[in-house]
Design a protein around this motif. Structure first.
Motif, mmCIF file in Angstrom:
data_model
loop_
_atom_site.group_PDB
_atom_site.id
_atom_site.type_symbol
_atom_site.label_atom_id
_atom_site.label_comp_id
_atom_site.label_asym_id
_atom_site.label_seq_id
_atom_site.Cartn_x
_atom_site.Cartn_y
_atom_site.Cartn_z
ATOM 1 N N GLN A 65 0.758 -1.060 0.056
ATOM 2 C CA GLN A 65 0.007 0.075 0.055
ATOM 3 C C GLN A 65 0.765 1.334 0.094
ATOM 4 O O GLN A 65 2.088 1.144 0.226
ATOM 5 C CB GLN A 65 -1.136 -0.229 1.154
ATOM 6 C CG GLN A 65 -1.749 -1.186 1.243
ATOM 7 C CD GLN A 65 -2.656 -1.444 0.182
ATOM 8 O OE1 GLN A 65 -3.319 -0.398 -0.339
ATOM 9 N NE2 GLN A 65 -2.989 -2.669 -0.387
ATOM 10 N N ASN A 67 1.080 3.441 2.221
ATOM 11 C CA ASN A 67 1.719 3.675 3.179
ATOM 12 C C ASN A 67 2.926 2.759 3.702
ATOM 13 O O ASN A 67 3.312 3.066 4.859
ATOM 14 C CB ASN A 67 0.841 3.834 4.481
ATOM 15 C CG ASN A 67 -0.167 2.759 4.629
ATOM 16 O OD1 ASN A 67 0.053 1.492 4.028
ATOM 17 N ND2 ASN A 67 -1.037 2.831 5.477
ATOM 18 N N ASP A 68 2.915 1.827 2.767
ATOM 19 C CA ASP A 68 4.406 0.989 3.045
ATOM 20 C C ASP A 68 5.316 1.730 2.589
ATOM 21 O O ASP A 68 6.677 1.089 2.692
ATOM 22 C CB ASP A 68 4.126 -0.222 2.229
ATOM 23 C CG ASP A 68 3.157 -1.095 2.954
ATOM 24 O OD1 ASP A 68 2.966 -1.051 4.191
ATOM 25 O OD2 ASP A 68 2.141 -1.928 2.180
ATOM 26 N N ASN A 177 -5.343 4.491 2.554
ATOM 27 C CA ASN A 177 -5.533 4.120 3.794
ATOM 28 C C ASN A 177 -6.094 2.907 4.052
ATOM 29 O O ASN A 177 -6.860 2.368 3.134
ATOM 30 C CB ASN A 177 -6.109 5.116 4.605
ATOM 31 C CG ASN A 177 -7.336 5.479 4.475
ATOM 32 O OD1 ASN A 177 -7.833 5.325 3.230
ATOM 33 N ND2 ASN A 177 -8.254 6.036 5.464
#
Length: 637
Positions: A65, A67-68, A177
């Motif tokens: 994702q 946010n990785d 998210n």
């Protein structure tokens, strides 16, 4: 490798490959996986998304994702090494993040096998949504009973079972998210019966036990050959059993909420220790006359009472069948064709009732215990093995016996408790034994973590140390709550316990912390406030340039400095005062000259000076200057 697409998979590995005995993979300051001899532990937030190869120290991450994105670090303690890599995850433009996830169920009080559970997961905002369902920590996938609909936003379970109690979670992802909603645990009313039927024989007491897994608890009834008995407990006791008690026994369990019945039936055959009687054993030819050579003859064994098997013997030896000797299906009749002289002898039929009790094991011994423990704690080892009769157990630590019994509880652990614990299971009937060993790693509980440093002076090297007590596997540094990484001016020691500034600056001021962890605990130090001493820099004098005789002048001196500077004043080379402010006496024409301020920092040992020329004028010069000033003012109008 970069950038990586949202939803793709990636494997991070060391080049060249270097197996690590003790270490971690981390994302920013969050530990993803902690690995150590004989095991590894994956952080709860990453379970199901990462896999770790123990032999190569590779870390694989699935379903990336946005946010990785960030810094990933592998840090080894044995051997000592550190490597970092930055991942950049990109995806298509998304219009809005996910918010306000709602999870609803049609009902939460259900009856096993009868009712259907329907869950609906919805969001108030968010686009390009992807849904994932979990029952506790296991992902829910479609099957004969499980249906996913509405783009996986609805989950239907037909004929719920007790294993569907949850808790259920709905996970919504769109690349920006992840939002998770947890549903209350379902209450599944159910009934299931199991049997434990002990061995028995005539004249003994037989106990039949019936147990049922049920919510709420069930009531019990017993039947014998379809006739209900006066017994309503989970156990039925048969006293001084006889052959007429042979028959069908049934346990009936009833759940008064689900209104369901469950019945389990078993057949009991009660065999007494009867006397087996041979009433006749005769040898005749077909005409009932004495036997002749090459004729056939028949032997018949007549008995009363139940028989499990019959053997025929000649002169005490069991007869083997051949092309002349035949037995009936029940072995009661033996026929010998073409009788020979070698068939002369004494014939017996031997009857028996067999009770078979198979002695086995011990097999597949297993030890249940933790792999790692803290000093001062107590560990319990449980050993089990498949065995008939049940095994006897002995415990050994590093080769020396320490206890007997299936359960071994240590005393308070010390570092000397580290080692191999072995369970030996022994069957005194089969004469066999089996062993299984478990390695226990002992670590010292962390008692203290703090940051220590000396007096920092700008432009000089400065070191901070993370002072710890206990077993420490990993140390991370933070400044003002954010992780610190090595840069041009900052370095870390191999075990990260020392942070070095090659040339510390006052821009490095802040609150520093170190976080220490092992496989069982972590501890963060109190804040260490770093204030770098510097200066004095850029001293300045504020004062008039010209003054009249018989007046007093005030000089103010300032400089950038940590800690604040000390000041001294000099007039034409001679010291006249101390302090940042110098006020002259009544001026004379001799007061004309150079006034110097010297700023001194007693920590850095540095000083800086600045000078100011003061011109003294008398009355005549004052009148001339005032006339010229008036002329300028008239011209300005």
């Amino acid at each position: 490798m970069n950038p990586l697409a949202v939803g793709s998979n990636v494997t991070l590995n060391l080049v060249p490959q270097s197996p690590i005995n003790i270490g971690t993979w981390s994302y920013e300051t969050t530990i993803i996986v902690l690995f150590y001899p004989n095991g590894s532990s994956v952080s709860t937030s990453y379970q199901g998304r990462v896999s770790f190869n123990r032999s190569s120290s590779e870390l694989s991450i699935s379903s990336l994702q946005l946010n990785d994105s960030g810094l990933y670090t592998v840090q080894g303690m044995e051997p000592v090494l550190c490597a970092v890599v930055t991942l950049s995850v990109r995806g298509k433009e998304l219009t809005s993040p996910i918010s306000n996830v709602t999870l609803r169920a049609n009902a939460t009080d259900l009856v096993e096998l009868n009712d259907t559970a329907i869950f609906t997961c919805s969001v108030s905002s968010g686009t390009s949504l992807s849904y994932r369902w979990l029952n506790d920590s296991s992902e829910v996938t479609a099957s004969d009973r499980v249906r996913l609909g509405g783009g996986n936003s609805t989950l239907t379970i037909v004929g719920v079972t007790r294993y569907d109690e949850g808790p259920f979670r709905c996970e919504v992802v769109n690349g920006i998210n992840v939002s998770i909603r947890v549903l209350s645990i379902l209450y599944i009313n159910h009934t299931q019966q199991t049997w434990i039927v002990p061995s028995y024989k005539t004249g003994s007491v037989i106990t039949l036990s019936c147990s049922a897994q049920s919510k709420p608890a069930v009531s019990y009834k017993w039947r014998f050959n379809e006739t209900f008995l006066n017994e309503q407990s989970p156990q039925l006791s048969l006293q001084n059993t006889r052959q007429n008690q042979t028959g069908s026994y049934a346990c009936v369990a009833h759940n008064n909420v689900t209104l369901r019945y469950a019945t389990m039936t078993t057949i009991i055959k009660i065999v007494g220790e009867a006397t087996f009687i041979v009433t006749k054993s005769v040898a005749l030819n077909r005409d009932g006359k004495p036997l002749l050579l090459d004729q056939s003859f028949t032997l018949r064994c007549e008995v009363t009472g139940p028989v499990d098997y019959i053997h025929w013997l000649m002169n005490g030896q069991i007869i083997s069948l051949n092309n002349r000797t035949f037995l009936s299906t029940d072995n009661k009749t033996m026929v010998i064709n073409q009788i020979q002289l070698s068939d002369n002898g004494e014939y017996l039929c031997e009857i028996n009732h067999t009770v078979l009790c198979l002695k086995v094991g011990p097999e597949r011994p297993a030890v249940n215990s933790p792999d790692i423990a803290l000093t001062g704690h107590i560990v319990t080892f449980n050993c089990s093995a498949s065995s008939q009769p049940p095994s006897q157990f002995n415990w050994f630590f590093n080769g020396s016996q320490v206890a007997t019994g299936s359960v071994y509880e240590t005393g308070p652990l010390t570092l000397a408790s580290h080692g191999e614990y072995t369970c030996v299971a022994f069957n005194n009937i089969t004469g066999r034994n089996s062993t299984v060993s478990k390695m226990l790693t002992i670590i010292v509980n962390m008692a203290m973590v703090k940051v220590m440093g000396s007096q920092p002076i700008a432009d000089y090297m400065f070191m901070m140390t993370c002072d710890t007590v206990g077993t420490i596997y990993f140390i991370h540094w933070m400044r003002n709550g954010w992780p610190l990484y090595a840069e041009n001016r900052t370095d870390f020691s191999m075990n990260n316990n020392t942070l070095t500034f090659n040339s510390v600056q006052h821009s490095d001021n802040g609150d520093y912390q170190c976080s220490a962890s092992n496989s069982l605990s972590n501890m963060t130090s109190p804040e260490y406030k770093l204030i770098v001493n510097y200066g004095p820099e850029r001293p300045v004098i504020i004062s008039p340039d010209i003054a009249m005789i018989r007046h007093i002048v005030t000089f103010n001196c300032s400089a950038f400095s940590q800690p604040p500077s000390q000041f001294s004043w000099f007039f034409n080379g001679s010291q006249v005062a101390a302090g940042s402010v110098y006020e002259t006496d009544l001026l004379t024409l001799d007061s004309h000259g150079e006034y110097t301020c010297v700023a001194f920092n007693n920590i850095t040992g540095r000083n800086r000076s600045v000078s100011k020329m003061l011109t003294i004028i008398g009355k005549t010069e004052e009148s001339s200057k005032l006339w010229r000033l008036g002329q300028c003012m008239r011209l300005a109008h």
